[in-house]
Write a protein that holds these residues in place. Structure first.
Motif, short mmCIF file in Angstrom:
data_model
loop_
_atom_site.label_atom_id
_atom_site.label_comp_id
_atom_site.label_asym_id
_atom_site.label_seq_id
_atom_site.Cartn_x
_atom_site.Cartn_y
_atom_site.Cartn_z
N TYR A 117 30.39 41.25 40.37
CA TYR A 117 29.62 42.40 40.86
C TYR A 117 28.63 42.88 39.79
O TYR A 117 27.46 43.13 40.09
N LEU A 118 29.11 43.02 38.56
CA LEU A 118 28.23 43.51 37.50
C LEU A 118 27.05 42.56 37.26
O LEU A 118 25.92 43.02 37.10
N GLU A 119 27.32 41.26 37.27
CA GLU A 119 26.26 40.31 36.98
C GLU A 119 25.32 40.07 38.15
O GLU A 119 24.10 40.07 37.99
N TRP A 120 25.88 39.83 39.35
CA TRP A 120 25.05 39.42 40.48
C TRP A 120 24.52 40.57 41.32
O TRP A 120 23.46 40.46 41.91
N VAL A 121 25.25 41.66 41.39
CA VAL A 121 24.79 42.78 42.21
C VAL A 121 24.04 43.80 41.35
O VAL A 121 22.95 44.22 41.69
N GLN A 122 24.66 44.17 40.23
CA GLN A 122 24.03 45.17 39.36
C GLN A 122 22.98 44.55 38.43
O GLN A 122 22.17 45.27 37.86
N GLY A 123 23.02 43.22 38.26
CA GLY A 123 22.05 42.56 37.38
C GLY A 123 22.31 42.79 35.91
O GLY A 123 21.39 42.68 35.09
N GLU A 124 23.54 43.11 35.55
CA GLU A 124 23.88 43.36 34.15
C GLU A 124 24.47 42.09 33.53
O GLU A 124 25.43 41.52 34.04
N PHE A 125 23.88 41.66 32.45
CA PHE A 125 24.38 40.48 31.75
C PHE A 125 23.98 40.59 30.29
O PHE A 125 22.83 40.91 29.98
N GLU A 126 24.93 40.35 29.41
CA GLU A 126 24.63 40.33 27.98
C GLU A 126 25.06 39.00 27.41
O GLU A 126 26.19 38.56 27.64
N ASP A 127 24.16 38.37 26.68
CA ASP A 127 24.50 37.12 26.01
C ASP A 127 25.53 37.38 24.92
O ASP A 127 25.56 38.46 24.32
N ASN A 128 26.37 36.38 24.69
CA ASN A 128 27.27 36.38 23.55
C ASN A 128 27.13 35.02 22.89
O ASN A 128 26.34 34.18 23.33
N ALA A 129 27.88 34.76 21.85
CA ALA A 129 27.75 33.50 21.12
C ALA A 129 28.00 32.30 22.04
O ALA A 129 27.31 31.27 21.94
N ASP A 130 28.96 32.40 22.96
CA ASP A 130 29.28 31.29 23.86
C ASP A 130 28.14 31.00 24.85
O ASP A 130 27.82 29.84 25.10
N THR A 131 27.54 32.04 25.42
CA THR A 131 26.47 31.82 26.40
C THR A 131 25.21 31.28 25.71
O THR A 131 24.50 30.44 26.28
N VAL A 132 24.94 31.75 24.51
CA VAL A 132 23.78 31.24 23.76
C VAL A 132 24.00 29.77 23.42
O VAL A 132 23.11 28.94 23.62
N GLN A 133 25.20 29.42 22.96
CA GLN A 133 25.51 28.03 22.63
C GLN A 133 25.48 27.15 23.88
O GLN A 133 24.95 26.04 23.85
N GLY A 134 26.01 27.65 24.98
CA GLY A 134 26.00 26.89 26.23
C GLY A 134 24.59 26.61 26.73
O GLY A 134 24.29 25.52 27.19
N ARG A 135 23.71 27.59 26.62
CA ARG A 135 22.33 27.41 27.05
C ARG A 135 21.64 26.35 26.17
O ARG A 135 20.91 25.50 26.66
N ALA A 136 21.92 26.37 24.87
CA ALA A 136 21.34 25.38 23.97
C ALA A 136 21.84 23.98 24.31
O ALA A 136 21.07 23.02 24.34
#
Length: 108
Positions: free
Chosen positions: A38-57
């Motif tokens: 709900y927070l990510e897809w409905v409210q549009g709230e998302f904060e990167d962390n070390a894991d998401t930054v590494q995963g994107r790379a």
């Protein structure tokens, strides 16, 4: 019957309409944690962390479509497996869309 929940991605605002094809990852995220979904897809709230930054790379390589030429896959006796990266799949009947990181085709 309740109204559909407005859906939007944190990084890419899709407005308030539910998309025609729902990304499979949305279902996975809802199964993991409905509140986080709900927070990510409905409210549009998302904060990167070390894991998401590494995963994107790490995904930079697989996110570029390559391989999987339909003519090469069409043969029934492949000598070596064919690899295709970043393969999009969708089903209008199911209302889902997904990107597969890596698909391997063999002659089997």
């Amino acid at each position: 019957m309740s109204e559909p929940v407005p859906v939007q991605s944190g990084a890419q605002d899709r407005g308030t309409a539910v998309p025609d094809l729902v990304p499979v990852r949305m279902i996975n995220e809802y199964a993991y944690c409905p509140r986080l979904f709900y927070l990510e897809w409905v409210q549009g709230e998302f904060e990167d962390n070390a894991d998401t930054v590494q995963g994107r790379a790490r995904h930079r390589r697989v996110d570029h479509e390559q391989g999987g030429d339909e003519e090469a896959i069409g043969g029934s006796s492949l000598e070596a497996p064919i690899h295709a990266r970043s393969v999009f799949m969708a089903s209008e009947e199911e209302g889902l869309i997904a990107r597969i990181d890596l698909v391997e085709f063999t002659g089997d």
